[in-house]
Structure formats: C-alpha cells, structure tokens
Design an enzyme around this catalytic site. Sequence first.
Site, PDB file in Angstrom:
ATOM      1  N   TRP A 326      22.105 -29.687 -25.907  1.00  0.00           N
ATOM      2  CA  TRP A 326      21.133 -28.916 -26.940  1.00  0.00           C
ATOM      3  C   TRP A 326      21.844 -28.749 -28.386  1.00  0.00           C
ATOM      4  CZ3 TRP A 326      20.991 -23.147 -27.646  1.00  0.00           C
ATOM      5  CH2 TRP A 326      22.145 -22.536 -27.314  1.00  0.00           C
ATOM      6  N   ASP A 327      23.183 -29.204 -28.492  1.00  0.00           N
ATOM      7  CA  ASP A 327      23.755 -28.891 -29.821  1.00  0.00           C
ATOM      8  C   ASP A 327      22.971 -29.638 -30.739  1.00  0.00           C
ATOM      9  OD1 ASP A 327      25.391 -28.454 -27.240  1.00  0.00           O
ATOM     10  OD2 ASP A 327      27.127 -28.865 -28.492  1.00  0.00           O
ATOM     11  N   GLU A 468      26.645 -18.757 -20.642  1.00  0.00           N
ATOM     12  CA  GLU A 468      26.905 -19.487 -19.346  1.00  0.00           C
ATOM     13  C   GLU A 468      27.535 -18.627 -18.475  1.00  0.00           C
ATOM     14  OE1 GLU A 468      28.805 -23.307 -20.512  1.00  0.00           O
ATOM     15  OE2 GLU A 468      26.843 -24.414 -20.540  1.00  0.00           O
ATOM     16  N   LYS A 582      29.516 -15.026 -23.352  1.00  0.00           N
ATOM     17  CA  LYS A 582      30.334 -16.303 -23.666  1.00  0.00           C
ATOM     18  C   LYS A 582      29.956 -16.726 -25.303  1.00  0.00           C
ATOM     19  CE  LYS A 582      31.010 -21.425 -23.050  1.00  0.00           C
ATOM     20  NZ  LYS A 582      30.950 -22.312 -22.168  1.00  0.00           N
ATOM     21  N   GLN A 583      28.571 -16.557 -25.710  1.00  0.00           N
ATOM     22  CA  GLN A 583      28.276 -17.333 -26.830  1.00  0.00           C
ATOM     23  C   GLN A 583      26.807 -16.293 -27.407  1.00  0.00           C
ATOM     24  OE1 GLN A 583      27.830 -20.948 -24.594  1.00  0.00           O
ATOM     25  NE2 GLN A 583      26.466 -21.362 -26.244  1.00  0.00           N
TER      26      GLN A 583
HETATM   27  C1  BGC Z   1      28.393 -24.261 -24.287  1.00  0.00           C
HETATM   28  C2  BGC Z   1      27.191 -24.809 -24.368  1.00  0.00           C
HETATM   29  C3  BGC Z   1      27.078 -26.230 -25.160  1.00  0.00           C
HETATM   30  C4  BGC Z   1      28.337 -26.991 -24.695  1.00  0.00           C
HETATM   31  C5  BGC Z   1      28.842 -28.325 -25.587  1.00  0.00           C
HETATM   32  C6  BGC Z   1      29.613 -25.144 -23.737  1.00  0.00           C
HETATM   33  O1  BGC Z   1      30.697 -24.553 -23.812  1.00  0.00           O
HETATM   34  O2  BGC Z   1      28.351 -23.197 -23.604  1.00  0.00           O
HETATM   35  O3  BGC Z   1      26.161 -23.886 -24.969  1.00  0.00           O
HETATM   36  O4  BGC Z   1      26.058 -26.927 -25.390  1.00  0.00           O
HETATM   37  O5  BGC Z   1      29.527 -26.324 -24.642  1.00  0.00           O
HETATM   38  O6  BGC Z   1      28.999 -28.078 -26.866  1.00  0.00           O
END
Ligand code: BGC
Length: 734
Positions: A326-327, A468, A582-583
Amino acid sequence: MQSWSIKEEGFDQERISSVGNKFLVGNGYFGIRGTLQEFNKNEYPAINLAGIYDRVGDAWREPLNAPNGLYTYLEFNHKEYRLPEVEAFSHNISLNYRHGIFTRTTTWNATGSKLTVNAERFASMEDKHLIAMKYSVHSEVEGDFRLVTGIDADVWDINGPHYDEILLSQNQDILKSIAITHESKDQVCVCESYQMDASHQEQLVAEDRKSLRVLSFHAEAGKTYTLYKWISVYTNKDEANYEDAAYGTVAKAKTSGYEAVLEKHIAEWEKKWNISEVIIDGDLEAMEALNYSIYHLHCIAPRHTDHLSIAARGLSGQTYKGAVFWDTEMFMLDFFLLTEPTVAKTLLKYRIDTLEGAKKKAKYYGFQGAFYAWESQEGGYDACSDYNVTDVFTGRQMRTYFKDKQIHISSAVVYGIMRYVDYTGSYDLLAEGGAEVILECARFYYDLLLKRIGGNYYELHDVIGPDEYHERVNNNAYTNKMAQYTFDSAIRVIQTLSSIGDKTKERLSNNYDLDALLHSFKDATEWLYIPQADTVTGIIQQFDGYEKLEEVGIEELKGRLLHEKEYWGGAYGIATHTKIIKQADVVTMLNLFSGEYSEDILIKNWEYYEPRTEHGSSLSACMYAMLACKCHMPDKAYPFFMKSALSDISGKGKEWAGLIYIGGTHPASSGGAYMTAIEGFAGIHQEKGELRAKADLPSGWERMAFKIVYKGDLYHVNITKDHAEVRNLGKHMD
Ligand code: BGC
C-alpha cells in the site's frame, strides 16, 4: 547553496550494505547499488531489475539482479588492488543526486608510490536500458597495468541462485551474457563493450559465470588512463528481439561517446528537476534532504512501460521480495500525481492489470470482489507468506496474518485511483478498467460486513490495521473508514458513469446489476460502524478493546526484549498485549479525513497516540508530520518530517524483522516527506475543484517555492511567511 551531493570518506566494511542503498543510482528500469566496481557477491552489489521475479524451491520469490556488467578491478605490477581485500590509503565516494552520478576515488600505497582509481557511473535517464561508466587509473611511478573487466553473472541473491544457466559469448567487441531464470526460464541479456584512451592489449578470459577481458598496458608515471564501459540490459519481457536491442544500445552509446551520452542523461534529469525541485529558503538541511528524497523517487519511477508499480524498497535490492505494498498508493503516489501524472497512471494501471489476481485472492478466502495482494508481484500474486517472520529464539517461522487480514490494501488501491481522478480531472483511468477495480473492491468489503443479531451497524471483524503489532482485531478505525470510503467511491463511479463514457457505461451495465450495487453500497456506507471519538477524552479507539490493553511506556517495553531482533508483534510479541503500536494508525485515518473532525479531536488523538507509537515502520513519521500540519503545529511536524526526509541519508531504518533482513531504501518515507512539504507545510489542497494553498511554515523556513501539475496545468507556488501565491503558468502538461 544546495550542494546536490552526498559524500563519505573512508572505507568501512560494516557499512557496505547501508552505503549501497544510500548511494543508489537508478532510472526506473534498474537500480544500481552504491557499491564498488571490484565487489563480488559478498559485498552486495546489485543491478536490481524492476518487475521481473524468480523463485527457487520453497524460498521467497524475489526480483532479479542482472549480471553485473560493471565488474572491474585492477592489477599493477602483477599485484591486485581491490577493496575490501587491500586496505586503501584513502577512499571516498559521492553521489551527485541532481544528475544521478556515483563517483569513487580510491588511492592505495603501491610499493613506495601511490596508485589511484577514479570512477563514475550512471544509469542513463535517457535510454533506460543503458549504464555508462568511466574508470580512470593513475600511478605515480611507471609500471604495468592490467584492468580486468567484463560481466560477473555470479550475482548476489537473497533466495537464489536464480540463474540456472548463463550463456556467455562475444560478438565482435561486445561481451554478451544471457542468464536464464529458474522458474519461468526468463532471459536476462546483458551486453558490455568498452573503449580505452591508450593503446593496450586485450585478452579474453572466461571463468565460471564470468566473462572477462584483461586490458594490459604500460603506464607512464603520473599519467591518467581511462576506460569507458557501456552496459545494456534487456529481458525477454521487454521485447521479442531483446538480444538485438541490448546489442544495439551498447553499439549506439559507444558511437556517441561518453560525454554525449552523459549530456543527454543530464538533460533528462534537468527536465525532472525543472518541475519537481523544491526550494526552501532558511533551512538548507531540510531542502537538501527533501530533494534527496525526491531524487530517490525519480530513480525508481517506471517510465519505460505504462503498467508497473514500485516495490516497497524501490530498486535497492531483493528485500521485501521486490513486492508492491500500500506504500505506493498511500505514500508515493502524490509525488507523481503532482509532478508527473503519466507515472502515476502507470502505477495505477498495474493495479488494473492485477485485478484478476485480486479477485482470485478474494475467492480463495471465500469472498466476492477484489482483495489485493498485501505483497504484490507479477499478475497480482501475493508474495506474502503465511509465516512471514522468523522467530529469533526457535528459528521457526511464525504464523502472521498480514496477507489474510490486512484488508485495507484494497481501499488503498481505490484511494489511489480516485486521487488520480481528482488531481488530473480525467476519467481515462476509470474508463480503462479503474471503474471495475473500484466496484470489485467495494463488493469485497460488502461481502465482509457483519451484523450482530439485534444490532444496527455493520462491522468488520478479524482484521489487521496499519499497526501490524495487533493482529486479528475487530473494527479497526482506519480499516472501517477506508471501507466506507470505498463504498462512497463506488457510488460516485456508478453515479458518474455517463461522464466516464458510453463504452464504460455499457461495459459495466452488461457485467453488473448497477442498481442493486448502488442500493447495497448506499446501505453499507450509511450503516457501517465507524469508531467515534469518546465524548469525554476525545480519543478514537484504534479497535474494539484497545483501551483495555496494558499501558506501558516504549522504553519500559524495550526493556522486556530478550533479543535485539525479536519481533514485537504476533502471538508472543512484547507489544501485542499493550497499547504500544508499530506505526500511525488512527492518525493515518485522521490525516486522510481531517476535514470531518474538529481540530480539538485531531490534536487530542495526535497527542494520545504519538507516545504510544514505536514508529517501527518508516511509514509512520510522515503521517504524524502531516496531521500536525493540519492542526497548525508546523514545529511539532518538523522533526517527523525530517525523520522521513532523512531516512535514507541517515541509514537509521530498521534492518531486521525477526531474523528477516528488511534493509534497503524507503521510498514511502521519501514520498511522505514530499507530501508533508507540499500538502502539509505549503498546505496544497483542492477546494471545489480548484488548487489552493493554506500554508503554515516551520519557524526556520522563510520561503518555499515549487511547481506542481494540477488537472494538466503547470502551477508555480511561492510561499512566504505571510503570503501564499499559486500561479497557473499557462503550460499544459501531457
Ligand atoms: C509496514 C507496512 C508496510 C511495509 C512495507 C511494514 O513494516 O508495517 O505498513 O507496507 O512494511 O513498507
């Protein structure tokens, strides 16, 4: 004055991997890691190719590294001089990121005198299949040089070797290597040729997986001798006559000469900067970091095709399986929409092309519609495995649910397409299959809706949101809101079918019961449960039950780690049962839909979630930065902006998830830095179909100036502390 250059003095073997990322050059067809010519596979050199993958056995499928046509080392008076084997007297590398030129200068002590190599190379922005290199040697005393140069097909792989067979040959003065992949027998053809500015003898040598020539000459003291190399890469996926094409590219470049090829390459880069450069007066570090981020986005933009996306680690290697996440839509797309919409379209056409894969995935899990791959490769194949993390303690694979439960991926695709429609003002993408993508994604979410007996609302259960570390949760605010956005987008598409065009209208009417879909989606959007702000605290719970999790500080939580590479999520992760995320998750949702919430709610949630966020993903900081901008807190946004903009310069990104190496460049972070600057600090947004700026610059910034493309027109934006000007330059951009 902006230097447009980064440099590193000295050689540090420990940093070979991160330097390779930081000093990358690329042109969207390939990315060339910032490694040295003499490196072999142990030092991670790579000419990483876009959009072509291979799988060996049960290991992860990953993108290919082409045979290394840059391979070169030197001997002087019968002794080899190469790093890391022979320590250098001095060594430095630099990257000119205005023009994508990588340079190295290394001096060795050679029996009482000094021996120097000076080399530069670039991935041509003009001819996307071409690499050019200039390699000069110089000795203080006279002596015998042997330059060993050619193609090294014994490439670095994480899950290889990917080439079952390497066919090496020489045709006139061109070396050719055709590497045949394991899984699909794809062919990667590399041609190499050279010129030398001194008379020399040439001898051809074939070693295992290496096709080399040895160029010998006697050097005068203090004189510089230069080798020019031309390398081309084509695969059978590019065109039927890929061998001839590779041959022709090298022959043509050689005829033109190094300086002429360089000039055209520079002219192409100048065209890019003419539109995308951002000027920041008053903060040189920020301006340089931002333009360096923009450089990386240019290096990975697929301009050689009209349907390809960008991997999460760009073209810096095989990490993250070269997969598209999704980046692309949520973090990188805006840069291309605002500077080069044709690239934005190329990225989204990849999703249209992979719709069949997304439908298959939905069907596999028992749902209708389109469930896009969490880690998308060719054809929409989901490269994410059910066991995506290795446990550091047992060495066993851990069951993770990223692939099965991160359903928000489909809404990201919808978001990207609708943003394209709004920023270009064009329905072309919808007419070319985008409309079906949106309807299928909406059908997917519709099929996932649950209703409690006696309940009024639809809910979405058993999902993973952007954070995540908390798997299989119910009613993740971000996911529910994005599902609602998807329903709204599908409604919009159905209601504007006449504007999209008769053909699309006819196609969709034949394939769908549009009235029934409209009815269902309207019902879904009205009754989908969206977690609301608490009436007392103003906090939106990230998911059902989040408030009951353990309250703990990040530092205290880190203290519980038993191993530095331990995974924080999953069944036994240290964060799983706590509020540490995490984010950015709720903050991402609020950033996208900030207009629907009061500033008070936005600020309260920002302040609540920030100390509870590990920022363990490079996608996190920019969301905090952007939301802070929307809350008129530019100085709070600033450090998060800088973290994003500096992520590849500082090289501080996470390198490990459990025992899996995840290092590489961070294009989502680069895209996030761009979004923060343009849409955050400069406040560029659309209002009733018009472009507007609502600027709020950080304290140190005196002025921002840049160009952007909106609805096909080029605009110049000039922002000072007390004035924002958005001027249509009257130039139409195709
Ligand atoms: C993140 C995801 C991201 C992926 C690729 C993961 O560590 O949690 O949101 O899409 O890395 O960058």
